[in-house]
Design an enzyme around this catalytic site. Structure first.
Site, PDB file in Angstrom:
ATOM      1  N   LYS A   1      -0.380  -1.093  -4.771  1.00 12.97           N
ATOM      2  CA  LYS A   1      -1.445  -0.085  -4.827  1.00 12.97           C
ATOM      3  C   LYS A   1      -0.787   1.283  -4.872  1.00 12.97           C
ATOM      4  CE  LYS A   1      -5.607   1.134  -2.074  1.00 12.97           C
ATOM      5  NZ  LYS A   1      -5.391   2.530  -1.672  1.00 12.97           N
TER       6      LYS A   1
ATOM      7  N   TYR B   1       0.848  -1.190   0.000  1.00 10.12           N
ATOM      8  CA  TYR B   1       0.000   0.000   0.000  1.00 10.12           C
ATOM      9  C   TYR B   1       0.885   1.242   0.000  1.00 10.12           C
ATOM     10  CZ  TYR B   1      -4.056   2.869   1.450  1.00 10.12           C
ATOM     11  OH  TYR B   1      -5.075   3.794   1.533  1.00 10.12           O
TER      12      TYR B   1
END
Length: 297
Positions: free
Chosen positions: A159, A131
């Site tokens: 991501k 992330y």
């Protein structure tokens, strides 16, 4: 699993606890819409404000209500020790994947972040999503660091925080990252205003905040983009330009999405952990009018 639309619902709560029935309803709506995966306890899910026990409860409920739709559970925390404990809880709950941001109070070095992912990759048996969220963590990944981390066992997706608005620059951004990560590692876009542009530029998955509340709308964009209908996807996204502008004006999407959930009777008010608050007064009325105009009410 890491393709298409990954929808991130709120975790409705107040100072007395989590509204489990409301959370279950949000997950059920995503399942009914046909999302490709569900992101529980992401930033929109307010994971950082919850205890370990509360996070374990949310993870278990998300998996239970998902009816086989893959659930990716956020495990970010300040200490590696706690991240590993959260990873264990999420796996016991039946999570299909783990979402990990390098959360820290002190600014982390590249080696420290790599060490975090290395420790988690050695301890888990399910895929990990890296992330990359500098707006929250204040840590900026280089492509070189992404490349190192992507070589670790179980790392399955990255991501990224949006792409450049210019189409050629967006494609170049995705190509640069793709060049340094293994082919099996998917690249996902976040930042909803740039979701369509990211998919058109070559991202495999849209990790979407508004997907958690309006899955049909985001699915239409996602399906068009991944089917090669770039103009259609971008046109559908452009119809939401007033919403993207609203998010920018208000400094992000969380408070507005929480307010929208309250306005749609999908969550009681308040539904955010203090000191966070949903919009009130004129802002609340303006958002209600905007949602009605966009047929999102």
């Amino acid at each position: 699993m890491f393709k298409g639309l990954s929808a991130f619902p709120l975790t409705p709560m107040d100072e007395h606890g989590i509204d489990m029935p409301a959370f279950a309803q949000l997950v059920q709506r995503l399942v009914a819409a046909g999302v490709d995966s569900i992101g529980a306890l992401g930033s929109t899910g307010s994971y950082a404000y919850l205890s370990r026990a509360e996070r374990a409860q949310v993870a278990a409920l998300a998996v239970e209500q998902a009816q086989g739709v893959p659930v990716v559970v956020g495990i970010g925390s300040l200490r590696t020790r706690d991240v590993l404990a959260l990873a264990e809880d999420a796996q016991k709950a039946g999570a299909s994947g783990l979402l990990l941001a390098p959360v820290s109070y002190q600014k982390l070095s590249d080696d420290e972040v790599y060490g975090l992912y290395q420790a988690v990759s050695r301890a888990v048996s399910v895929p990990i999503v890296v992330y990359d969220n500098p707006g929250t963590t204040r840590f900026e990944f280089s492509d070189a660091l992404h490349g190192r981390i992507a070589q670790l066992p179980h790392v399955a997706s990255i991501k990224i925080p949006g792409v450049p608005a210019d189409a050629a620059e967006a494609q170049a951004r995705v190509r640069r990252l793709r060049a340094v990560v293994p082919a099996h590692v998917s690249i996902g876009v976040s930042g909803d205003a740039l979701g369509a542009k990211g998919l058109v530029a070559g991202c495999n998955v849209w990790y979407s905040v508004i997907g958690g509340l309006w899955p049909q709308t985001t699915l239409a964009i996602t399906r068009a983009a991944l089917a090669g209908h770039a103009e259609q996807a971008l046109e559908l996204s452009e119809r939401l330009a007033p919403l993207w502008s609203w998010f920018q004006q208000k400094g992000g999407s969380l408070r507005s999405v929480a307010t929208a959930a309250e306005l749609m009777s999908l969550a009681r008010s308040p539904c955010l952990p203090l000191p966070l608050q949903s919009l009130q007064g004129a802002d609340r009325e303006a958002l209600a009018a905007l949602l009605k105009t966009l047929d999102l009410a």
